[in-house]
Structure formats: C-alpha cells, structure tokens
Design a protein around this motif. Structure first.
Motif, PDB file in Angstrom:
ATOM      1  N   UNK A 189       0.848  -1.192   0.000  1.00 60.86           N
ATOM      2  CA  UNK A 189       0.000   0.000   0.000  1.00 60.86           C
ATOM      3  C   UNK A 189       0.882   1.240   0.000  1.00 60.86           C
ATOM      4  N   UNK A 190       0.559   2.195  -0.882  1.00 60.51           N
ATOM      5  CA  UNK A 190       1.251   3.489  -0.884  1.00 60.51           C
ATOM      6  C   UNK A 190       0.180   4.563  -0.892  1.00 60.51           C
ATOM      7  N   UNK A 191       0.175   5.418   0.128  1.00 59.37           N
ATOM      8  CA  UNK A 191      -0.840   6.472   0.174  1.00 59.37           C
ATOM      9  C   UNK A 191      -0.340   7.652   0.997  1.00 59.37           C
ATOM     10  N   UNK A 192      -1.101   8.721   0.931  1.00 59.46           N
ATOM     11  CA  UNK A 192      -0.786   9.885   1.757  1.00 59.46           C
ATOM     12  C   UNK A 192      -1.478   9.715   3.110  1.00 59.46           C
ATOM     13  N   UNK A 210      -5.229  10.403   3.422  1.00 58.72           N
ATOM     14  CA  UNK A 210      -6.214   9.568   2.728  1.00 58.72           C
ATOM     15  C   UNK A 210      -6.133   8.111   3.163  1.00 58.72           C
ATOM     16  N   UNK A 227      -6.611   4.543  -6.503  1.00 62.79           N
ATOM     17  CA  UNK A 227      -7.736   5.412  -6.196  1.00 62.79           C
ATOM     18  C   UNK A 227      -7.266   6.850  -6.300  1.00 62.79           C
ATOM     19  N   UNK A 228      -7.684   7.511  -7.351  1.00 55.20           N
ATOM     20  CA  UNK A 228      -7.525   8.963  -7.498  1.00 55.20           C
ATOM     21  C   UNK A 228      -6.100   9.494  -7.410  1.00 55.20           C
ATOM     22  N   UNK A 230      -2.568   1.984  -4.527  1.00 54.30           N
ATOM     23  CA  UNK A 230      -2.176   3.376  -4.310  1.00 54.30           C
ATOM     24  C   UNK A 230      -3.419   4.242  -4.126  1.00 54.30           C
ATOM     25  N   UNK A 231      -3.307   5.206  -3.240  1.00 50.57           N
ATOM     26  CA  UNK A 231      -4.420   6.121  -2.970  1.00 50.57           C
ATOM     27  C   UNK A 231      -3.893   7.548  -2.950  1.00 50.57           C
ATOM     28  N   UNK A 232      -4.454   8.385  -3.820  1.00 47.21           N
ATOM     29  CA  UNK A 232      -4.218   9.819  -3.737  1.00 47.21           C
ATOM     30  C   UNK A 232      -2.782  10.276  -3.955  1.00 47.21           C
ATOM     31  N   UNK A 233      -2.010   9.545  -4.725  1.00 46.56           N
ATOM     32  CA  UNK A 233      -0.635   9.990  -4.983  1.00 46.56           C
ATOM     33  C   UNK A 233      -0.636  11.141  -5.992  1.00 46.56           C
ATOM     34  N   UNK A 269       4.212  11.092  -8.284  1.00 46.76           N
ATOM     35  CA  UNK A 269       5.065  10.111  -7.623  1.00 46.76           C
ATOM     36  C   UNK A 269       5.441   8.973  -8.562  1.00 46.76           C
TER      37      UNK A 269
END
Lengths: 491, 491
Positions: A351-354, A357, B319-320, B335-338, B341
C-alpha cells in the motif's frame, strides 16, 4: 482486595475485522492479531495486561462463532493462560451492545453480583501499570452502581474519535471521578478544535467498568427491544442447569433458535444505546497513554519517531523522507523524499498512500472483494494450530509451500482428491504416515504422497520441522482436503 | 542504394549499467535489457530498428568483456539476426570517445572507406520509419565528410539533456541540414527556458553518422593522446593478419598489453572530446520521437498516460492518483491519492519516490553496494542462455528455485561440493544425467542429486521444462559449481 477481585471479570471484545490496517490485516488476520506496537499482538497484550488483576479464569473473549477457533489457536503462545481464557461466542457480529449484553447474561448467571470490565482487544495501552491503577479507581465507582468509563485528555483536535463531555467542576472528591454530561460523536475539524481548547472534552476510550446487574438494568431501561431477547437467549443457554451447577451454560440443543434470535437484534453500539442515554455515567480521566489504532496514522501517537518524524520498520532504506510511516518486512522498501506518506509492504501486496487519505484503504479492500481476489482474505503465510505454511509460488498445475511444524505438532490425517505432494525436509525430522505405513524422513530426504492417498505429517522432534511441499495437480486449492482425524478438532 | 549501404556499419554502444532504472535495472540487467517501452527490450529494439537498413553482419555491439556474454545470451530471441551481430569488446568501460575510437579502428581495417552510424542501445524511438528516413539524409552529409548528429526539437525546458545550438538560418538547401554553432551541457532551469524559447537549440540525441576515416582524423586532431594508443591497439589486434584475410582481427596474444593500453585512456565523452571542438558538424533536425530514458520520469514523454496523467503497469489498484508512474509486476501495488510520484515494484525490492527526486535512486544503489547487499546486482529471476531460474526462497541450510529450461536446452555437466539437490518436475519432461547414468523424469516425478555428484539437466522435449529445485546444504551460493562441459562455452 484479592477476595473481591474474584468477582471481577474482564470481557474482551474481539469481533473486529480491521480492514483499516490492510495489507497487514486480512480477514483471517484482523487487527487484534497483529503485532504493530509493543512486544506481542494486540489481543495477547490485552490479555496479559489484565491477567493477574483478575484471575485468568475470569478473562472472557467475546467473538463470533467463525472467528473463535482461529483466536483460540492465536492464543497458544500464552501457554497455560491461553487454556484458562474462556470464550463467549456470538452467532454473528451485531455491534457492541448485543455483545456486551450477551456477556452480561452469562456473567450474571455464572457469577451473580460480579463487576465486569469491558475492553476492546485491539487498542494500544503501552503502560499497563498506569492502566491498572486507573482501573482500580473505576471499580470503586462501579461498586456504587455507576457506569464508569475512561476519558483520554486530547493532545490535538482529533476528528477520528468520539468525545465525552464532562460537567465542569464535577470532581467527586479526592478520587477524581468526573460526572459525564454527554457523549459526542466524531466531530468535524471545527468542532474538534473547540473541544480541544475547551478542556471539558475527553476522547472516548471504549473501556467500561460496571456491575453486571447494573448494565442489564440499563439495557432494560434504554434498549427495551434488546433486553427480552437476551432473556430468551439466557433461557435457552441455561435451560437444563440446576442452580448448583452453574459453572457453564449447557450446549444449547436449539442452536438455530439461538442464531435466529441473535441475528434479529439491532446492531447498536453500547455508546449510542446506553452511554449516551444513562444518567449514571462517571468518567475516570485516564493517566495512561492510549490509542484505538484506528488507522495507520494512529501509529504516530504511539510509536517513537526518528528525528525526521518518520517511523521506519523492517527492511527499509530511506533518503530524506519526512513525517512518513514505512512498514516493511523481508523485502526492501527504498524511499526518497516522501512527505506525510504511508507505505506498507507485505509479501503479496503493498500500500502506498498519503496520510490524509489513509482511511480510504477500505476502498481498496472493497475493490479486492468485488473482483474476487484474495489479497484481503489471507496472508501468504497462514498461521495454523500446528505451525504455519507459506505459499512460495502458485503456477499452472503446481503450488509450492514451505511448511513449519512446531515440536510435537501433528497435521490431520488427510487425503487430497486432485493433487499429489512431494515433500523435501529442509530442517528437522518428519514422521510420515502414508496408507497405514509410518516412516521417518530426515533432513535432506524426500517423500511422495500420491493423489487419493491417506497421509499424515508429524514432527516427532523437539525442534521445528521445515518441509518444502511441491503440489502437483490441475487443482491445487486449499479446499481439496478430506480430514479423517485431527487433534485440533477440525475433522 | 543497396550497394552503398553495404559499406555502412551500425555501431551500438551497450556498455551502460542503468542505475537510474533501479529496481527494474540491476548490474546484471542494465537498462538496455529492459522492456520498459515498446514490444521488446531497448537493445533488441535498437538492433531490429537498424537491421535491413544495414546488412545484419554490419551491426556491431560495443561493450565490455564482462558484459559481452550476457548480451550475447540476451540477443538469442532474435534468432538468426542474433548470430549475425558482431561484438567489439572493450577490456573495461572508458566512456564514449574510446569506445567509438575502438570501433573506428576495427571498421577502418575491416571495411576501409565505410560510414559508421553510432547509436546508444538504450534510447526509445517509437517510430522506426521516421528514424530511418532521417538516417538516410544524414548519410548524405557523412559522405561529404561531415560529422552528422540528430537534434530533437525541445517540447519543454528540459534540464536533463545536453543541447545543440545551430546557426540560425543555416539550412543547407533542400536537404534540411543545420550548421552547428556549439554543443551545450545540461543547463539549469533558467537557461533551459531561454533555450526552449529561442528556437535554435535542440536536444542532443547522442546518435552520430560519419565516415570512419573522418572520425579517426578528428580524434587525431582533437584527442591527441587517444589517437596513438588506438593505433597501438590496432597493431596488436591485427598483427598477424595478411591484407586479404581482414575479415576479423586476430585473437591478441598480448591481452594484458591490450588491457593496460585501454585502461590508461582518458574516459572522455565523444560530445566533449570531438563534437564540441570540431568545425565540421551538421545537425539533422529529427522528425522522429525520441527519449534517452534518463530516468523513470522520462516514461512520461514516451508512454501514453491515462486521463489522470498516470502510467499504471502490472498488478495495480489505484484510487484517485494524479500524474504518477506505478510500475508493478505480479504483486499487487495499491495506491491512494498519490501526486507526481513514482512507485516501482520488483519481487525483492520496491522504490517509492517523488518525481522531482527520482534521479537520487543512484543513492539507494550506492547504499546497497556499500552495505554488501544484493538487490542492485541481480533479480530474483535470472535469465540464462538455457532459460531462467527464480529464487523462490533462501533460508538457513536451503534454497528453493524454480528452473525453466527452453526446449532442447541443456545445462552444463556440473557438480556441487556443498549442496545436494532435490528436483521435482512440475511441467515437461526432464532428462537427467547422474554419475554417467541417464534417465527421464516426468511431470510429477522427482529425483535427487547428492553432493559431489556429477550431473546434468536437459530438456529433451519441445515444450518448456519447469522444475522446482530444493537445495540442501550449509552453503547454497551460486559460486559452488564446477562445470565440466557446457554447450554455451562457460566451462
């Protein structure tokens, strides 16, 4: 007060699925089974924390039927303590008010006049001693027929927690209880800021202490539809018990009736159903550090950060990242210049996310579920009562596993209809039963189990046994197994 | 002009290590061997692009001794074309001027009066036909004793490329050559913006066309220390050749002398050493799309992006995210909200970074090298001339590999001093030689190779053979191998 504590029971709620810690959590390995903070898994830490404060046989785990066996296996490393811990099984999950109500029904019959401590199984409380000190205080309040809860002094305007508003200046003498004015749901940021600066708002820890009889009467008052069903369940569970043999309930001979009754219950939380409505709630301002570990970012509260605000775990190389959480295992995770990010690696998914979020990880799990995939269900390494297995690779017509058997462990006597198996022992000694014949296979030896052949694998030794299993067959799924005998009751 | 093209040679520079595409590139698998854009690896695309424009036996690969065999194996999928391609081996890497000088020495002896096209092996040129059209034009310039290069019209103020400044209004008639004023090194952003708006600056593509004799005389003029050493190398290489047998050089009987001469050369680039100094440079404004693929972000120029500006490859769920590059293989990358990157996943290492710091991946590789690790050297799957092997797991006392043998392929006759091997065939049929005895092992059968036992594995069939190898021993490294016979010349 050793005598009195015998009448105190710890009820640990362990029904959660923990989607929010994916990919480390899976359906078969929910958050309470993870070791994300501290020296052990959250559930085992929860049990160890309370053990001794109450006798081990007074520790109860409330969970659903389908999770109970896995949790029982999960507790094995606790040794004799694991054997003492008792289970209260819900037919299915129905939120906290029914779960607590069911536990209260049990305890009210088995230990009338008792006090119950209700605790989630998946929160972090690093300092057990401070927690137990606060708990001691809370019991004084419970004895006086209060519903006692624990409030955590906010250290920031958090929007992810519910709040408890106390009556200002309501301290009940030297003990330090605060009178609760109301429970408040998760606020927006603006409100959270007001709560934070106000001083009379605390985070709701979800830990409760009360007399068993008191919570039942509160349920009767505030959840009038739940109470009679609980009484009906009680009558089924304890139908044939005589008054002097109330150590445990009977096996219900009407399990379907029980399931039906339970599934009809409103899935309501204890906070909404009771705590927000009762007039008799007191709050202990907690002296212990606490986190509900509601998401990956909660680790920021509970784990030490390095000088750049990072939490780095496992096999990582980082160049100048800031305020980020990097959770790795065996594989290398290399990061450069990340800011406020979360990276979590497992053998089959990353998983890679900010950070802002991170809650949306649920959407990833939903997508996996909808697409019929497996990365939300199990890990590549699956813990079993006898040890573990790791799927090293799956290809067309074959699957390769590393299997680890604990000393003296024994797989079930079993048979596969669609696959044969080659076993190579890479450490330890295997005892193999194949169609009635039993023989030993040493390290650097191999054996072969043809299709449709009854077989059993055992570790007769005192060190772990490791074998590499190469399965051959058109169909190599886990459900191609017929069990004939199993020491773990899985036939 | 089929006759004339026989005297045109293509010289492909393939010495690069490609650190900048880690973790997809490794020392044993540099950038030119990656399939990152297009239908094949960059090197094989480079060869296929030029093949036919020049005869296949006029295609030369310049690389270092240690890389040559791996590159030769890498070309196998090209079939007969691979067999035609010839190698010019540098004792070690010494930048482009010595490499091109060495090639010119060869070609000047073997094909006097020839024209050479110098091309990097690891650039992306999606439209081969446009490239060949421009190349045809360039040859007209080379014939008139110009050094011809190709300039790419900038589409943004790029700081990662060198520039060519042309003399405004210098078009040489209808052909469209431009007179070069000077070569400019990679600029800062401010300068790059000026160049971009000026209109007389082009990106330096690193592709050159000239007469072999012309580049040698330019080396003589501008690199006076390089030229005499090249002549000395020539005298060693062609010592015993008679004039009518100049098809290939002799095996030098003074290899140490050759190494010593070459290692003493200044590692200077052809741009700095010749192009910036020569008065006879022309530029063809390229009509083809081009990228030097200098880093992961270069993919933005050459690969199609989705509507959010993302490039997603392999097993991904997003996701987005916006304007990000996610390169995955078998494993799931969620991945979420990158934003802006780069995430690159391989079986043993994952890179996560921001686009603006992607060049710093070199620092990760440096750290791996300094720590004596392996993630910068080889992949878990290693391509061999006979197929490939994948390390599935390595533990104390064992290693597990999946081995794939191409049809009719044959491993060397070999022996291991410190490990035994269990082989389970999961698809195809294996032919096994063990201490002189030869036998077949079918799918779902296994065999055992004890320590210190001469053995050989072959695929006698017409479909790939897959075996799972479980190695047992205290030492299970690749260097425990003695080869007695090898069809690929590796004994």
């Amino acid at each position: 007060m050793p005598h009195q504590l015998k009448d105190i029971h710890a009820v640990i709620l362990a029904g959660g699925s923990g989607t929010r810690f994916w990919p480390l959590s899976r359906e078969a390995c929910p958050k309470q089974m993870l070791q994300i903070v501290g020296e052990d898994t959250l559930l085992r830490q929860t049990i160890k924390r309370i053990n001794g404060f109450v006798p081990s046989e007074n520790i109860w785990i409330v969970t659903t039927e389908d999770k109970a066996q896995d949790i029982r296996f999960h507790l094995q490393p606790l040794g004799s303590l694991a054997k003492s811990v008792q289970f209260i099984k819900e037919p299915l999950g129905r939120n906290t008010a029914p779960a607590i109500g069911l536990a209260a029904i049990y305890l009210n019959r088995l230990s009338p006049g008792s006090i119950m401590i209700v605790m989630p199984s998946d929160h972090a409380i690093p300092d057990a001693q401070k927690f137990l000190n606060d708990l001691k205080l809370s019991i004084e309040g419970a004895k006086e027929d209060y519903l006692v809860t624990f409030g955590i002094k906010p250290c920031r305007p958090e929007t992810g927690y519910g709040y408890i508003k106390v009556v200002k200046g309501s301290e009940m003498g030297p003990k330090g209880f605060l009178k609760v004015e109301r429970f408040v749901e998760k606020p927006n940021l603006e409100k959270a800021k007001t709560y934070f600066s106000d001083g009379s708002y605390f985070w709701n820890s979800g830990i409760f202490v009360w007399k068993t009889s008191k919570i039942l009467s509160e349920i009767q008052n505030h959840l009038p539809s739940l109470y009679p069903t609980l009484k009906e369940i009680e009558s089924i569970l304890f139908k044939h018990n005589k008054p002097n043999e109330l150590k445990e309930p009977n096996k219900p001979n009407e399990p379907n009736k029980l399931n039906e009754l339970y599934s009809r219950l409103d899935p309501v939380s204890i906070d909404y159903g009771i705590m927000e409505r009762s007039a008799d709630v007191l709050m202990v301002p907690a002296t212990f550090q606490w986190s509900d570990l509601g998401s990956w970012t909660a680790l920021d509260e509970i784990l030490g950060k390095d000088e750049n605000g990072n939490i780095l775990k496992g096999n990582t190389i980082d160049i100048e990242s800031q305020n980020s959480i990097i959770f790795s295992g065996q594989r290398l995770i290399a990061t450069i210049g990340l800011k406020d990010m979360v990276v979590v690696d497992t053998p089959d998914a990353t998983l890679v996310t900010t950070k802002d979020r991170v809650q949306e990880v649920r959407k990833i799990v939903d997508a996996l579920r909808q697409n019929g995939r497996e990365e939300h269900l199990v890990h590549k390494t699956v813990e079993r009562p006898w040890g573990s297995y790791t799927v090293l690779e799956k290809g067309v017509g074959y699957k390769i596993k590393r299997i680890v058997l604990n000393p003296e462990a024994k797989l079930s006597l079993q048979l596969h209809r669609k696959r044969s198996e080659h076993w190579v022992v890479v450490s330890g000694i295997a005892k193999v039963t194949r169609e009635g014949e039993t023989y030993l296979v040493n390290t650097n030896e191999s054996t072969y189990i043809p299709v449709n052949t009854k077989h059993r694998l055992e570790n007769p030794g005192e060190v772990p046994l490791q074998i590499i299993e190469v399965q051959n067959g058109d169909y190599v799924e886990e459900d191609d197994i017929e069990r004939f005998d199993d020491v773990y009751g899985r036939t």
